[in-house]
Design a protein around this motif. Sequence first.
Motif, short mmCIF file in Angstrom:
data_model
loop_
_atom_site.label_atom_id
_atom_site.label_comp_id
_atom_site.label_asym_id
_atom_site.label_seq_id
_atom_site.Cartn_x
_atom_site.Cartn_y
_atom_site.Cartn_z
N ALA A 155 0.82 -1.22 0.00
CA ALA A 155 0.00 0.00 0.00
C ALA A 155 0.85 1.25 0.00
O ALA A 155 0.46 2.29 -0.56
N ASN A 156 2.03 1.18 0.62
CA ASN A 156 2.83 2.41 0.73
C ASN A 156 3.56 2.77 -0.56
O ASN A 156 4.31 3.74 -0.59
N ILE A 157 3.33 2.01 -1.64
CA ILE A 157 3.82 2.48 -2.94
C ILE A 157 3.19 3.83 -3.26
O ILE A 157 3.74 4.61 -4.04
N SER A 158 2.05 4.10 -2.64
CA SER A 158 1.39 5.39 -2.87
C SER A 158 2.27 6.57 -2.48
O SER A 158 2.02 7.70 -2.90
N ASN A 159 3.30 6.32 -1.65
CA ASN A 159 4.22 7.41 -1.29
C ASN A 159 5.08 7.85 -2.47
O ASN A 159 5.68 8.93 -2.45
N CYS A 160 5.15 7.02 -3.50
CA CYS A 160 5.88 7.39 -4.72
C CYS A 160 4.95 8.25 -5.58
O CYS A 160 4.49 7.85 -6.65
N PHE A 161 4.66 9.44 -5.09
CA PHE A 161 3.60 10.26 -5.68
C PHE A 161 3.94 10.81 -7.06
O PHE A 161 3.12 11.44 -7.71
N ASN A 162 5.19 10.59 -7.53
CA ASN A 162 5.57 11.06 -8.86
C ASN A 162 5.40 9.98 -9.93
O ASN A 162 5.76 10.19 -11.09
N LEU A 163 4.88 8.81 -9.55
CA LEU A 163 4.76 7.70 -10.50
C LEU A 163 3.92 8.08 -11.72
O LEU A 163 2.83 8.65 -11.59
N ILE A 164 4.45 7.69 -12.88
CA ILE A 164 3.73 7.84 -14.14
C ILE A 164 3.32 6.48 -14.68
O ILE A 164 2.24 6.32 -15.24
N LEU A 173 0.75 -12.11 -7.76
CA LEU A 173 0.35 -11.24 -6.66
C LEU A 173 -1.04 -11.61 -6.16
O LEU A 173 -1.92 -12.01 -6.93
N VAL A 174 -1.25 -11.45 -4.86
CA VAL A 174 -2.53 -11.78 -4.24
C VAL A 174 -3.04 -10.57 -3.46
O VAL A 174 -2.39 -9.54 -3.38
N GLY A 175 -4.21 -10.77 -2.86
CA GLY A 175 -4.76 -9.70 -2.04
C GLY A 175 -5.55 -8.68 -2.85
O GLY A 175 -5.78 -8.84 -4.06
N ASN A 176 -5.98 -7.63 -2.19
CA ASN A 176 -6.78 -6.59 -2.82
C ASN A 176 -5.92 -5.56 -3.55
O ASN A 176 -4.72 -5.43 -3.28
N ILE A 177 -6.56 -4.83 -4.43
CA ILE A 177 -5.90 -3.65 -5.02
C ILE A 177 -5.93 -2.55 -3.96
O ILE A 177 -7.01 -2.15 -3.52
N PRO A 178 -4.79 -2.07 -3.51
CA PRO A 178 -4.80 -1.07 -2.42
C PRO A 178 -5.55 0.20 -2.84
O PRO A 178 -5.33 0.74 -3.93
N SER A 179 -6.43 0.66 -1.98
CA SER A 179 -7.16 1.90 -2.27
C SER A 179 -6.21 3.09 -2.31
O SER A 179 -6.51 4.11 -2.95
N GLU A 180 -5.04 2.97 -1.65
CA GLU A 180 -4.07 4.07 -1.63
C GLU A 180 -3.54 4.41 -3.02
O GLU A 180 -3.00 5.50 -3.23
N SER A 183 -4.12 7.81 -5.00
CA SER A 183 -3.47 9.10 -4.72
C SER A 183 -2.47 9.51 -5.79
O SER A 183 -1.88 10.58 -5.70
N PHE A 184 -2.29 8.68 -6.84
CA PHE A 184 -1.32 9.00 -7.89
C PHE A 184 -1.91 10.00 -8.88
O PHE A 184 -2.53 9.62 -9.87
N SER A 185 -1.67 11.26 -8.65
CA SER A 185 -2.26 12.28 -9.53
C SER A 185 -1.60 12.33 -10.89
O SER A 185 -2.18 12.84 -11.86
N LYS A 186 -0.36 11.78 -11.00
CA LYS A 186 0.36 11.85 -12.27
C LYS A 186 0.35 10.52 -13.03
O LYS A 186 0.87 10.44 -14.14
N LEU A 187 -0.23 9.48 -12.45
CA LEU A 187 -0.17 8.14 -13.04
C LEU A 187 -0.93 8.09 -14.37
O LEU A 187 -2.10 8.49 -14.45
N GLU A 188 -0.24 7.58 -15.39
CA GLU A 188 -0.83 7.46 -16.73
C GLU A 188 -1.06 6.01 -17.14
O GLU A 188 -1.87 5.74 -18.03
N SER A 204 -11.42 4.59 -5.25
CA SER A 204 -10.39 5.63 -5.25
C SER A 204 -9.63 5.71 -6.57
O SER A 204 -9.00 6.73 -6.87
N LEU A 205 -9.68 4.64 -7.38
CA LEU A 205 -9.00 4.69 -8.67
C LEU A 205 -9.59 5.76 -9.57
O LEU A 205 -8.96 6.19 -10.53
N GLY A 206 -10.80 6.19 -9.27
CA GLY A 206 -11.40 7.28 -10.03
C GLY A 206 -10.70 8.60 -9.86
O GLY A 206 -10.98 9.57 -10.60
N ASN A 207 -9.78 8.69 -8.89
CA ASN A 207 -9.03 9.93 -8.67
C ASN A 207 -7.79 10.04 -9.56
O ASN A 207 -7.09 11.06 -9.52
#
Length: 1021
Positions: A155-164, A173-180, A183-188, A204-207
Amino acid sequence: MTSSYFLSSVLALILVLAISFVCCCSSMASTMDSKRSALRGGNETDRLALLAIKAQIHQDPNLPVMSSWNESNHFCMWHGVTCSRRHLQRVIKLNLTSLKLSGSISPHIGNLSFLRDLRLYNNNFTNKIPPEIGHLRRLRILGLPNNSLSGPIPANISNCFNLIILDVSHNMLVGNIPSELGSFSKLEYLDMHVNYLTGEVPPSLGNLSSLGILAAYGNNLVGTIPSSLGQLKKLKHFALHLNRLSGTIPPSIYNISSLLSFSMGFNQIQGSIPPTLFRILLNLQFFSISQNQFTGSLPLSISNATNLAVFQASGNKLTGQVPNLQKLRSLVKFYIAGNHLGSGSDGDLSFFSGLTNATQLELLHIASNNFGGTLPTSISNLSTNLAVLDVYENQLHGSIPAGIGNLVNMKQLGLFGNMFTGNIPTDIGKLSGLGRLGFHNNRLSGSLPSSLGNLTSLFLLDLQGNNFNGTIPTSLGECHSLLLLDLSRNNLGGSIPPQVIGLPSLSIYMDLSENSLSGSLPLEVGKLKNLGGLNVSNNMLSGKLPSSLGSCAILEVLVLQGNFFDGPIPPAMASLRGIQELDLSRNNLTGEIPEFLAEFRVLKQLNLSFNDLWGAVPVEGVFNSASATSVVGNTRLCGGISDLHLPKCKSKESRSPSVKLTISLISAFTLLGIAMLLTFLFLCFSKKKSKATSSSTLADSILQVSYNTLLKATDGFSVTNLIGAGSFGSVYKGVLGEDGAQVVAVKVFNMLRRGASKSFLAECDALRNIRHRNLVPILTACSSVDSRGNDFKALVYEFMEKGSLEEWLHPNIGAEDAPMNLSLVQRLNIAIDVACGLDYLHHHCETPIVHCDLKPSNVLLDNNLTGHVADFGLARFLSRLAHNVTANQSSSIGIRGTVGYAAPEYGMGSEVSTSGDAYGFGILLLEMFTGKRPTDHMFVDGLNLHKFVKMAFRERVLEIADSSLVQVRNPSQSPNDADLEECLSSILGIGVACSVESPTDRKNIGDAVSELKTIRATLVG
């Protein structure tokens, strides 16, 4: 005094300046030393982090790319490492793509605080994604696809806020898609497809306001699609197919006008397609909602989708008419099968006329709907690229348009399950590339056109359940690719053409039942050596059953009932030991029931009723079950088990003294004759044995042949005797000996081909001293000159009656003698045979041998379907390689083998090894149980057979398994779905373990043998 004072002052000043200069120089030197030190050692944090990363990486010994990561080089010069120009000695990019690395990703990756680009694509990293990646605040690209990473997405990958770009596809990979992640405003680019992710799609992916690609297909996601995703106004590619999503698609999703592809197939989605959809999605190129529960009609607005190339809506509950499609000029594939479209009346297929504008159309699949009316004549104007046309199981009537012959690139034509009348158009013969033709269960009539014989690529012809009359055209004998022929339930008469019933390619089924065929069963039926089922019941055939039936050794079903066959059941049928269902009822057969029928261990149903058989009924085998055996209507039968309710057989009367005396005399003379014969044989054997001591073992135990002998044995190397061709020559069937007792396979090397002589010597060398039941037995070699004085080299092998494994796995390639499908147990047995042969070569020969070219065409099957590894033309001895291989030889060895089966390290120039054979075996095993070649056209963009199976492993094994193993099964002999899934999972798991990219991580062949035998023991009890 003044002068002295002045001089002293000057000296003092000079001294001060000198001291200052020395100090300055010292300071400058210290600074320079410091800078030089920094240049030598670099930033210590990044250097130590890289060394820690290296410590957890295992590299391919044949591709030591990590060797540059050492203290003799500055770390900025290490392979895959890029440092910043602005921030000296700081790592900004780490690219280790496609380097066959394994191990795990070190948590120290988080110490590379200036890292902006991390790419570890196409390796075999395992374990979890370290959460320390979340410390990389400057990270823009995180690419980890095509590995074996497990655990959840941190979940703390969300701290990489510059991710494109965030790509973790094709992992475990298992588990849920993290809601965090929202928070990627630049992710393409967000790609998570083909993992084992569960839970719901977080709203939250709608953000992700900059997102252009969202791919999470091939997981186990559940729940509904959040309406918030409709806020992704820059989204171009939306792919959530192959999940377990339910509910409806929010209208907001359909309003994303930037969409180019929309894929929601194979879920549990309900609702209807909005009428205005294609007025908004004007740029849409790919639209897929197949295998859901959509209702309603296809929107009229589809005519606006002028860029649409693929439309998939099969397997829903759609109703109504298909709109006009004339503006869809870019359409390539159109799937709407398995709905409720159409009204069952005229005009339902009027949309065909609009499709004539789609000049690139390749596939039109409208089967299993309610379409009525006739097949429009405009069908002849459809694209000449059309390869698949399926309109089966509708309510169509009328005749088949003659212009159908214009579709010259047609590969599959399915019109069955309708009400078509009239004749088959003669111009159907123009479709020379046609592979499947299904006109069954219609009302077609007239005679079968001789032009059917022009369909030389045809492997399935099904015309049953019509009103055809006349005779079976002899031209069908030209269809040398035919695997299945069904002409049953028609009004065909005349005799069965020998050219047709003798088609050796027929391997699945031949059904001529319920016609008015007359005459005898042709002797050519014996050419059906690979046929699985033959049904000629309910005709007017007569005469004796031909003994050549005994050559149909693969037959599982033989139905001859309802004819006028007479005479005894031929003894030659004793060779039909694979028969499971035998029906000879309602004929005029006579004689006793042969004892060999009681010895058929797999015979499940036997019907001998209403003949004129006599004598005792056996009690063993199938005769031990009244429900499996029927003998009613044979009034002169007796004995058998009590449930058959037959009279007891009369006991033989006591013999008179004269009879007893006669028998005693005969017995005495018989014993005397046997004694004399044994004495004679002993003397002959002793004489031969003494002669053998004076001649070589090779001369006495192996045939000695010359060029002329082989020329005669193969009828002048006739094309009719050609059974295969390879890289260095051709293989012919031959008969040696005056009595023709020795059937052989003669491999003749093409000496004009570079490397042929070397291949001949290699094969001789390899086969000289090896003997194993799973290696093809060599009889002799011939090295001579031909009739023109040219070099002639050939090898003579035992002939393998059942051909190669290639022909069994892929019978639709059109080769002659293409056999029937193999069962699960048969495939498993052959896999064990191949593995045992390799294990012998690797571990039990005096000098270990590497085969180097393992593939289905190099696995030959004998009469018992025992597998034999063949073609040792590329084989190498390991000890010789270790000491004698030069650099150039290593390079040539590196490309040995066949594309798709050769180990990947061979392409890098690595020496051959037993792990290379393990790779080839792994691919072979995956091919055997999925039915897909490693060179299948679906394997593009980095996907290969290994990854394809690995993606579906455990969860979707039944989906990727060969359909013949899953769909066409005998419930009484096959495991249930749960057991089958477990069995296939275990087998495919071995294939995946043997075919990993890193040679050091591959499963050993010896271990594979043990595990496969354990699976077989469990499967067959």
